[in-house]
Design a protein around this motif. Sequence first.
Motif, short mmCIF file in Angstrom:
data_model
loop_
_atom_site.label_atom_id
_atom_site.label_comp_id
_atom_site.label_asym_id
_atom_site.label_seq_id
_atom_site.Cartn_x
_atom_site.Cartn_y
_atom_site.Cartn_z
N ASP A 1 -6.24 3.31 -2.79
CA ASP A 1 -7.16 3.35 -1.64
C ASP A 1 -8.26 2.30 -1.73
O ASP A 1 -9.22 2.34 -0.96
N ARG A 2 -8.12 1.37 -2.64
CA ARG A 2 -9.17 0.36 -2.82
C ARG A 2 -9.19 -0.57 -1.61
O ARG A 2 -8.14 -1.06 -1.17
N ASN B 1 -5.52 2.43 -7.74
CA ASN B 1 -6.13 1.52 -6.76
C ASN B 1 -5.50 1.64 -5.37
O ASN B 1 -5.67 0.76 -4.53
N ARG C 1 0.83 -1.21 0.00
CA ARG C 1 0.00 0.00 0.00
C ARG C 1 0.87 1.26 0.00
O ARG C 1 0.54 2.25 -0.65
N SER D 1 -10.18 -7.02 -0.83
CA SER D 1 -11.26 -7.91 -1.25
C SER D 1 -11.58 -8.88 -0.12
O SER D 1 -10.68 -9.46 0.48
N CYS E 1 -11.59 -12.54 -5.44
CA CYS E 1 -11.23 -11.23 -6.01
C CYS E 1 -11.61 -11.10 -7.48
O CYS E 1 -12.01 -10.02 -7.91
#
Length: 244
Positions: free
Chosen positions: A81-82, A79, A69, A85, A89
């Motif tokens: 801040d996504r 992506n 991250r 899952s 996924c």
Amino acid sequence: DYLEREGWSDADRIASGHYARTRVSNDQVELLRAPDPVKDQTYFLSHLNQMQLRRLSFPIGSYEKHEVRSRAEAFDLPNKDRPDSQGICFLGKIRYPEFIRHYLGEREGDIIESGSGRRLGTHKGFWFYTIGQRTGLGLSGGPWYVVGKSVEENTIHVSHARQERWRDCFRAGELSWIGGAPSDGGYTVKLRHGPKLIPARIAFSTDSMTVHLDESDRGIAPGQFAVVYDGESCLGSGKILEDV
């Protein structure tokens, strides 16, 4: 076969986003657990063979999730801040039952009360249900919990109470080894995706293995996979068959 179907048979390597690592040792490619024990995905990759592993790269496999991250933030990836899952996924917004229905269809079977053998209703296929499930059964007088399934008879067995059965021994078949069959001895075993590894003594035969866990587990069920590890190396897996 998959690479040929997709037109990638000439590719030198395939990059995967799984949390796993590889290492070459004595001309064999080992599949290694990721440093992040929660995100480690070797449980799902335990059926890979030498040919597949030789062409696979796991670019993020050596990092923990917070490091991935941080790098996504540094590179300002779309992506970054996504949310993680929580399901399968690759399904995206497709619901799991819809995915299963597309590939397995529906086949009506009986819902049986555990203990009494009383028929309570019908279901649309045992593959839609998991042990411990209490929703989606469509039965009155609940709560009802799924406590067993019969693949051969396509029946679901339910009870008013969760019947948590702790076990420390089981057999597994349909064995798949990454670098050759191991010898009898002490290993660790994963019974599901997650960080928990259970020490075990395992005896191997040509078509099955008998696993004696050092501690009991309540989630052992036929059809699930038991994945075997020697230290950080994933050796392969077998499908849980029956009681010993």
